[in-house]
Design a protein around this motif. Structure first.
Motif, PDB file in Angstrom:
ATOM      1  N   PRO A 149     -59.662  33.154   2.942  1.00 18.42           N
ATOM      2  CA  PRO A 149     -61.105  33.357   2.781  1.00 18.42           C
ATOM      3  C   PRO A 149     -61.495  33.928   1.433  1.00 18.42           C
ATOM      4  CG  PRO A 149     -60.159  35.010   4.253  1.00 18.42           C
ATOM      5  CD  PRO A 149     -59.098  33.973   4.022  1.00 18.42           C
ATOM      6  N   ALA A 150     -60.589  34.679   0.805  1.00 19.86           N
ATOM      7  CA  ALA A 150     -60.917  35.251  -0.507  1.00 19.86           C
ATOM      8  C   ALA A 150     -61.131  34.158  -1.547  1.00 19.86           C
ATOM      9  CB  ALA A 150     -59.806  36.197  -0.960  1.00 19.86           C
ATOM     10  N   GLN A 151     -60.457  33.013  -1.379  1.00 15.40           N
ATOM     11  CA  GLN A 151     -60.646  31.903  -2.301  1.00 15.40           C
ATOM     12  C   GLN A 151     -62.006  31.241  -2.093  1.00 15.40           C
ATOM     13  OE1 GLN A 151     -58.512  30.934  -4.705  1.00 15.40           O
ATOM     14  NE2 GLN A 151     -57.119  32.606  -4.178  1.00 15.40           N
ATOM     15  N   ALA A 152     -62.503  31.297  -0.863  1.00 16.22           N
ATOM     16  CA  ALA A 152     -63.786  30.666  -0.543  1.00 16.22           C
ATOM     17  C   ALA A 152     -64.971  31.498  -1.016  1.00 16.22           C
ATOM     18  CB  ALA A 152     -63.888  30.427   0.966  1.00 16.22           C
ATOM     19  N   LEU A 153     -64.794  32.806  -1.093  1.00 15.17           N
ATOM     20  CA  LEU A 153     -65.926  33.690  -1.412  1.00 15.17           C
ATOM     21  C   LEU A 153     -66.636  33.347  -2.719  1.00 15.17           C
ATOM     22  CD1 LEU A 153     -65.102  37.352  -0.357  1.00 15.17           C
ATOM     23  CD2 LEU A 153     -67.014  35.918   0.359  1.00 15.17           C
ATOM     24  N   VAL A 177     -67.106  37.060   5.913  1.00 18.08           N
ATOM     25  CA  VAL A 177     -65.860  37.061   5.148  1.00 18.08           C
ATOM     26  C   VAL A 177     -65.686  38.378   4.391  1.00 18.08           C
ATOM     27  CG1 VAL A 177     -64.559  35.947   3.310  1.00 18.08           C
ATOM     28  CG2 VAL A 177     -65.772  34.564   4.995  1.00 18.08           C
ATOM     29  N   ASN A 178     -66.757  38.868   3.786  1.00 18.28           N
ATOM     30  CA  ASN A 178     -66.647  40.161   3.097  1.00 18.28           C
ATOM     31  C   ASN A 178     -66.286  41.279   4.066  1.00 18.28           C
ATOM     32  OD1 ASN A 178     -67.256  40.171   0.111  1.00 18.28           O
ATOM     33  ND2 ASN A 178     -68.967  38.925   0.817  1.00 18.28           N
ATOM     34  N   TYR A 184     -67.109  46.097   2.487  1.00 18.46           N
ATOM     35  CA  TYR A 184     -68.324  46.405   3.237  1.00 18.46           C
ATOM     36  C   TYR A 184     -69.585  46.499   2.381  1.00 18.46           C
ATOM     37  CZ  TYR A 184     -64.869  47.356   6.848  1.00 18.46           C
ATOM     38  OH  TYR A 184     -63.835  47.229   7.739  1.00 18.46           O
ATOM     39  N   PRO A 185     -69.539  47.092   1.178  1.00 16.33           N
ATOM     40  CA  PRO A 185     -70.770  47.102   0.363  1.00 16.33           C
ATOM     41  C   PRO A 185     -71.281  45.696   0.057  1.00 16.33           C
ATOM     42  CG  PRO A 185     -69.209  48.724  -0.459  1.00 16.33           C
ATOM     43  CD  PRO A 185     -68.474  47.911   0.567  1.00 16.33           C
ATOM     44  N   ALA A 187     -70.688  42.986   1.885  1.00 16.23           N
ATOM     45  CA  ALA A 187     -71.187  42.441   3.155  1.00 16.23           C
ATOM     46  C   ALA A 187     -72.570  42.995   3.466  1.00 16.23           C
ATOM     47  CB  ALA A 187     -70.218  42.782   4.289  1.00 16.23           C
ATOM     48  N   GLU A 188     -72.762  44.280   3.189  1.00 13.30           N
ATOM     49  CA  GLU A 188     -74.072  44.905   3.433  1.00 13.30           C
ATOM     50  C   GLU A 188     -75.143  44.285   2.538  1.00 13.30           C
ATOM     51  OE1 GLU A 188     -76.236  49.264   2.885  1.00 13.30           O
ATOM     52  OE2 GLU A 188     -74.048  49.175   3.089  1.00 13.30           O
ATOM     53  N   ARG A 189     -74.788  43.985   1.298  1.00 14.71           N
ATOM     54  CA  ARG A 189     -75.765  43.390   0.380  1.00 14.71           C
ATOM     55  C   ARG A 189     -76.264  42.040   0.901  1.00 14.71           C
ATOM     56  NH1 ARG A 189     -72.682  43.180  -3.570  1.00 14.71           N
ATOM     57  NH2 ARG A 189     -72.251  40.952  -3.770  1.00 14.71           N
ATOM     58  N   TRP A 190     -75.340  41.201   1.375  1.00 12.37           N
ATOM     59  CA  TRP A 190     -75.746  39.896   1.905  1.00 12.37           C
ATOM     60  C   TRP A 190     -76.490  40.039   3.228  1.00 12.37           C
ATOM     61  CZ3 TRP A 190     -75.852  36.524  -1.650  1.00 12.37           C
ATOM     62  CH2 TRP A 190     -74.882  36.475  -2.650  1.00 12.37           C
ATOM     63  N   GLN A 191     -76.099  41.039   4.025  1.00 11.60           N
ATOM     64  CA  GLN A 191     -76.807  41.265   5.289  1.00 11.60           C
ATOM     65  C   GLN A 191     -78.245  41.690   5.023  1.00 11.60           C
ATOM     66  OE1 GLN A 191     -75.747  40.620   8.385  1.00 11.60           O
ATOM     67  NE2 GLN A 191     -77.739  41.223   9.176  1.00 11.60           N
ATOM     68  N   ARG A 192     -78.466  42.452   3.985  1.00 11.72           N
ATOM     69  CA  ARG A 192     -79.837  42.849   3.638  1.00 11.72           C
ATOM     70  C   ARG A 192     -80.674  41.628   3.240  1.00 11.72           C
ATOM     71  NH1 ARG A 192     -81.060  48.063   3.420  1.00 11.72           N
ATOM     72  NH2 ARG A 192     -79.389  49.622   3.359  1.00 11.72           N
ATOM     73  N   GLN A 193     -80.046  40.657   2.582  1.00 15.04           N
ATOM     74  CA  GLN A 193     -80.786  39.438   2.251  1.00 15.04           C
ATOM     75  C   GLN A 193     -81.181  38.681   3.507  1.00 15.04           C
ATOM     76  OE1 GLN A 193     -79.544  36.862  -0.895  1.00 15.04           O
ATOM     77  NE2 GLN A 193     -78.604  38.502  -2.104  1.00 15.04           N
TER      78      GLN A 193
END
Length: 365
Positions: A149-153, A177-178, A184-185, A187-193
């Protein structure tokens, strides 16, 4: 779009490209006959037309015949055979640049259907610098299938950054994936979007709080839950309890205890004996023994449970509060605690208490 129509359009495009090349007339007629039969669903006639065609070895005509056999196999649902024929056509090096690019994409589609993820990456990775949404999606799926998954990010991030209106599924992928990689930071940024798009979805707020909890920021998780509550959004008790359980999974008992304390004090969760016991256990796991002992003392006083008294006794003894521990052991024994367990703790406590008294006498003398 129906699968047969999509395949038909691909074949039509292929015929036009073949016509633009210098192709031996008999092979050209065979390709057109096979295409016409395939469009009518007469796969046997298409196969006969291709079988009748003769092409020189290592020639463009041979590559085009292999290519047509690939599409015929695909139309018949024989994906593995289609991969074999299209692969031969590509490997021949006899297709023009435009046709080759198109066939690489179609071959990648087939490999993805067959879960041959490494082949998908091999075919598409060279194109990722200027990849379309479909190519990025296939690469992301292939890297996931390979357990990378790190390659997909970076591919997914690049697409979303270049397409502010990208579908929610892209943002959800970036969150998942994050989080799976413990970033987690991010992942949180995308969750806020996602929350910006759907501010009235309780689930989005709960997921944000969960990410903040996993990152060890119980204060932010609690603030997120309060903010959602002030907007009129409600969570059921099980959802909030699960947030606390996340702390145990993440080996963050102190943060879990702080979050549960805040939810109980602010009325987000009703106070029950079970939740108080969980809170005491979290404090104990966090080595905040005084806080855990205070809760168990209150629980034991209300319930009279041997288990509560025994837990309190152990906590007191772990703090070298020998007499308090012995008092709690006596109450646990009266409440029906296992005699051998009480005896073992009592022997240790009495021995330690005797040593403490002896030292005091020696100091006084």
């Amino acid at each position: 779009m129906p699968r047969w129509l999509w395949l038909w359009m691909l074949c039509m495009a292929g015929a036009a490209q073949a016509a633009g090349q210098s192709v031996e007339p008999s092979v050209f007629r065979a390709l057109n006959a096979a295409q016409a039969a395939q469009q009518q669903g007469d796969y046997a006639a298409a196969r006969r037309a291709l079988d009748a065609a003769k092409a020189k070895s290592d020639s463009p005509e041979q590559a085009l015949l292999w290519r047509s056999r690939g599409y015929l196999a695909w139309a018949e649902g024989h994906n593995a055979k289609a991969i074999e024929w299209l692969g031969k056509a590509l490997d021949s090096g006899k297709l023009d640049t435009e046709t080759r690019t198109s066939e690489q994409l179609n071959l990648a589609r087939l490999n993805l259907l067959e879960r041959r993820y490494a082949q998908v990456v091999s075919l598409l990775a060279p194109q990722q610098a200027a990849a379309s949404e479909e190519i990025l999606q296939m690469l992301v799926q292939a890297y996931q299938g390979l357990g990378q998954p790190a390659q997909a990010l970076p591919l997914a991030e690049r697409y979303v950054q270049g397409n502010p209106r990208a579908a929610d599924s892209w943002l959800q992928f970036l969150v998942a994936v994050n989080a799976g990689l413990k970033r987690y930071p991010a992942a949180e940024r995308w969750q806020r979007q996602l929350l910006d798009r759907q501010p009235d979805r309780a689930r989005g707020w709960r997921q944000l709080a969960a990410l903040q909890q996993l990152s060890g920021r119980h204060d932010r998780a609690l603030a997120t839950l309060r903010a959602a509550h002030s907007k009129g959004l409600r969570f059921n008790a099980a959802e909030l309890d699960n947030l606390v359980l996340l702390a145990g999974v993440a080996e963050q008992p102190w943060q879990g205890a702080q979050l549960l304390t805040g939810m109980l004090e602010q009325g987000l969760l009703p106070r029950t004996a079970g939740r108080e016991e969980r809170l005491a256990l979290l404090w104990w796991q966090a080595r905040e023994r005084a806080a855990a002992a205070r809760i168990y003392r209150e629980l034991a006083g209300r319930s009279g449970s041997a288990k509560h008294w025994l837990n309190l006794a152990q906590l007191e003894l772990e703090q070298a509060r020998w007499q308090d521990g012995l008092d709690a052991l006596a109450k646990a024994e009266r409440a029906g605690a296992e005699p051998s367990q009480v005896r073992a703790w009592r022997n240790w406590a009495e021995t330690e208490l005797s040593l403490v008294r002896a030292k005091r006498l020696a100091s006084a003398g």
